[in-house]
Design an enzyme around this catalytic site. Structure first.
Site, PDB file in Angstrom:
ATOM      1  N   HIS A 104       0.828  -1.221   0.000  1.00 22.59           N
ATOM      2  CA  HIS A 104       0.000   0.000   0.000  1.00 22.59           C
ATOM      3  C   HIS A 104       0.853   1.258   0.000  1.00 22.59           C
ATOM      4  CE1 HIS A 104      -3.727  -2.268   1.759  1.00 22.59           C
ATOM      5  NE2 HIS A 104      -3.470  -2.577   0.511  1.00 22.59           N
ATOM      6  N   SER A 172      -7.515  -6.995   9.774  1.00 23.91           N
ATOM      7  CA  SER A 172      -8.930  -7.368   9.979  1.00 23.91           C
ATOM      8  C   SER A 172      -9.475  -8.190   8.826  1.00 23.91           C
ATOM      9  CB  SER A 172      -9.774  -6.092  10.139  1.00 23.91           C
ATOM     10  OG  SER A 172      -9.676  -5.303   8.948  1.00 23.91           O
TER      11      SER A 172
HETATM   12  N1  APR Z   1      -2.138  -6.990  18.378  1.00 28.10           N
HETATM   13  C1  APR Z   1      -2.609  -7.759  17.355  1.00 28.10           C
HETATM   14  N2  APR Z   1      -3.641  -7.384  16.551  1.00 28.10           N
HETATM   15  C2  APR Z   1      -4.208  -6.180  16.816  1.00 28.10           C
HETATM   16  C3  APR Z   1      -3.775  -5.338  17.860  1.00 28.10           C
HETATM   17  C4  APR Z   1      -2.690  -5.790  18.660  1.00 28.10           C
HETATM   18  N3  APR Z   1      -2.212  -5.063  19.682  1.00 28.10           N
HETATM   19  N4  APR Z   1      -4.567  -4.224  17.872  1.00 28.10           N
HETATM   20  C5  APR Z   1      -5.455  -4.364  16.858  1.00 28.10           C
HETATM   21  N5  APR Z   1      -5.251  -5.546  16.223  1.00 28.10           N
HETATM   22  C6  APR Z   1      -5.986  -6.095  15.083  1.00 28.10           C
HETATM   23  C7  APR Z   1      -7.472  -5.785  15.111  1.00 28.10           C
HETATM   24  O1  APR Z   1      -8.172  -6.812  15.820  1.00 28.10           O
HETATM   25  C8  APR Z   1      -7.821  -5.801  13.623  1.00 28.10           C
HETATM   26  O2  APR Z   1      -8.172  -7.117  13.209  1.00 28.10           O
HETATM   27  O3  APR Z   1      -5.482  -5.473  13.921  1.00 28.10           O
HETATM   28  C9  APR Z   1      -6.508  -5.400  12.929  1.00 28.10           C
HETATM   29  C10 APR Z   1      -6.541  -3.979  12.380  1.00 28.10           C
HETATM   30  O4  APR Z   1      -7.528  -3.942  11.384  1.00 28.10           O
HETATM   31  P1  APR Z   1      -7.712  -2.607  10.524  1.00 28.10           P
HETATM   32  O5  APR Z   1      -7.808  -1.432  11.454  1.00 28.10           O
HETATM   33  O6  APR Z   1      -8.823  -2.890   9.563  1.00 28.10           O
HETATM   34  O7  APR Z   1      -6.323  -2.461   9.736  1.00 28.10           O
HETATM   35  P2  APR Z   1      -5.849  -3.287   8.463  1.00 28.10           P
HETATM   36  O8  APR Z   1      -6.416  -4.670   8.484  1.00 28.10           O
HETATM   37  O9  APR Z   1      -4.379  -3.155   8.416  1.00 28.10           O
HETATM   38  O10 APR Z   1      -6.502  -2.462   7.246  1.00 28.10           O
HETATM   39  C11 APR Z   1      -6.136  -2.876   5.959  1.00 28.10           C
HETATM   40  O11 APR Z   1      -7.363  -1.011   5.040  1.00 28.10           O
HETATM   41  O12 APR Z   1      -7.899   1.166   5.367  1.00 28.10           O
HETATM   42  C12 APR Z   1      -7.141   0.319   4.598  1.00 28.10           C
HETATM   43  O13 APR Z   1      -5.128   0.784   3.487  1.00 28.10           O
HETATM   44  C13 APR Z   1      -5.671   0.621   4.765  1.00 28.10           C
HETATM   45  O14 APR Z   1      -3.829  -0.916   4.927  1.00 28.10           O
HETATM   46  C14 APR Z   1      -5.123  -0.616   5.431  1.00 28.10           C
HETATM   47  C15 APR Z   1      -6.117  -1.684   5.044  1.00 28.10           C
END
Ligand code: APR
Length: 229
Positions: A104, A172
């Site tokens: 990304h 997520s």
């Molecule tokens: N340890 C492990 N997992 C964690 C922690 C932690 N301390 N804190 C949060 N999480 C998990 C949450 O449970 C969730 O499943 O990390 C995940 C974060 O999910 P999102 O906020 O949706 O982030 P991400 O999956 O990286 O999003 C993917 O979406 O918005 C776009 O481009 C953006 O790269 C991003 C993509």
């Protein structure tokens, strides 16, 4: 020596103080995706978009890699590891990982929306910044926005196809193509493992899953992988 592809998301950087996207206090609670993470949003209000990424660049610069980033770097002592991250921070690199694929893009990259030239982003990007190559005031963060093609997908598919194990950490499972990697791995008969705070959208597709904070479950898993090597 196993060939391991590790996909990471915002959750691996959460304990470094970097906000995730879809939590209750997530980035998408404060900003509409269509305003700050789409080409249309940038065309509509480049000032707002650059300000959003300037804030995230400052937050990433102020953050430190955590035990999960550092454990992943240790994994290369005994295994062939390809880190594919959805994250735009540089905490994997600062935690010791090499050859990280940022599908990304990165906060430290700048891109000219006019000629496609890339350069290292200044800490604070301004709309008036001229492109170093063509001079146009069309600087944007070198970040893949919604509706744009993620970077280095051919390399990612190649690494996935050749892997013995696919591990997903801190994501997520909401955004494709990254969210589809586990299904591709399963289809290719590759073992799959989810390490996440809680079950993700794709949890049921994984052969195994461990849930808890990344700074606890990732070092524990890496220690097992190093002991078994
Ligand atoms: N340890 C492990 N997992 C964690 C922690 C932690 N301390 N804190 C949060 N999480 C998990 C949450 O449970 C969730 O499943 O990390 C995940 C974060 O999910 P999102 O906020 O949706 O982030 P991400 O999956 O990286 O999003 C993917 O979406 O918005 C776009 O481009 C953006 O790269 C991003 C993509």
């Amino acid at each position: 020596m196993a060939r391991i592809v590790v996909l990471t998301g915002a959750g691996i950087s959460a304990e470094s103080g970097i906000r995730t996207f879809r939590a209750a206090d997530g980035l998408w609670e404060d900003h509409r995706i269509e305003d700050v993470a789409t080409p249309e949003g940038f065309a509509r209000d480049p000032e707002l978009v650059l300000r959003f990424y300037n804030e995230r660049r400052a937050a990433a610069a102020a953050a430190e890699p955590n035990a999960a980033h550092r454990a992943l770097a240790r994994l290369t002592q005994a295994h062939q590891v390809t880190v594919v991250t959805q994250n735009v921070d540089d905490l994997h690199e600062r935690g010791g990982s090499r050859g990280v694929i940022h599908m990304h893009g990165t906060l430290n990259g700048a891109l000219c929306a006019r000629c496609g030239h890339r350069w290292t982003a200044p800490r604070v990007m301004q709309v008036t910044d001229p492109c170093p190559a063509c001079g146009a005031p069309a600087s944007r963060p070198d970040i893949v926005w919604f509706g744009e093609m993620p970077y280095r997908m051919a390399e990612i598919w190649q690494a996935l196809r050749a892997a013995d194990l696919f591990v997903s950490i801190g994501t997520s499972g909401n955004v494709y193509p990254a969210a589809g990697f586990v299904a591709d791995a399963r289809h290719a008969g590759i073992a799959t493992l989810e390490l996440n705070l809680e079950p993700s959208a794709g949890s049921r597709l994984f052969d195994a899953a461990r849930h808890g904070p990344a700074t606890q479950i990732v070092p524990a898993w890496v220690a097992e992988m190093l002991a078994a090597a």
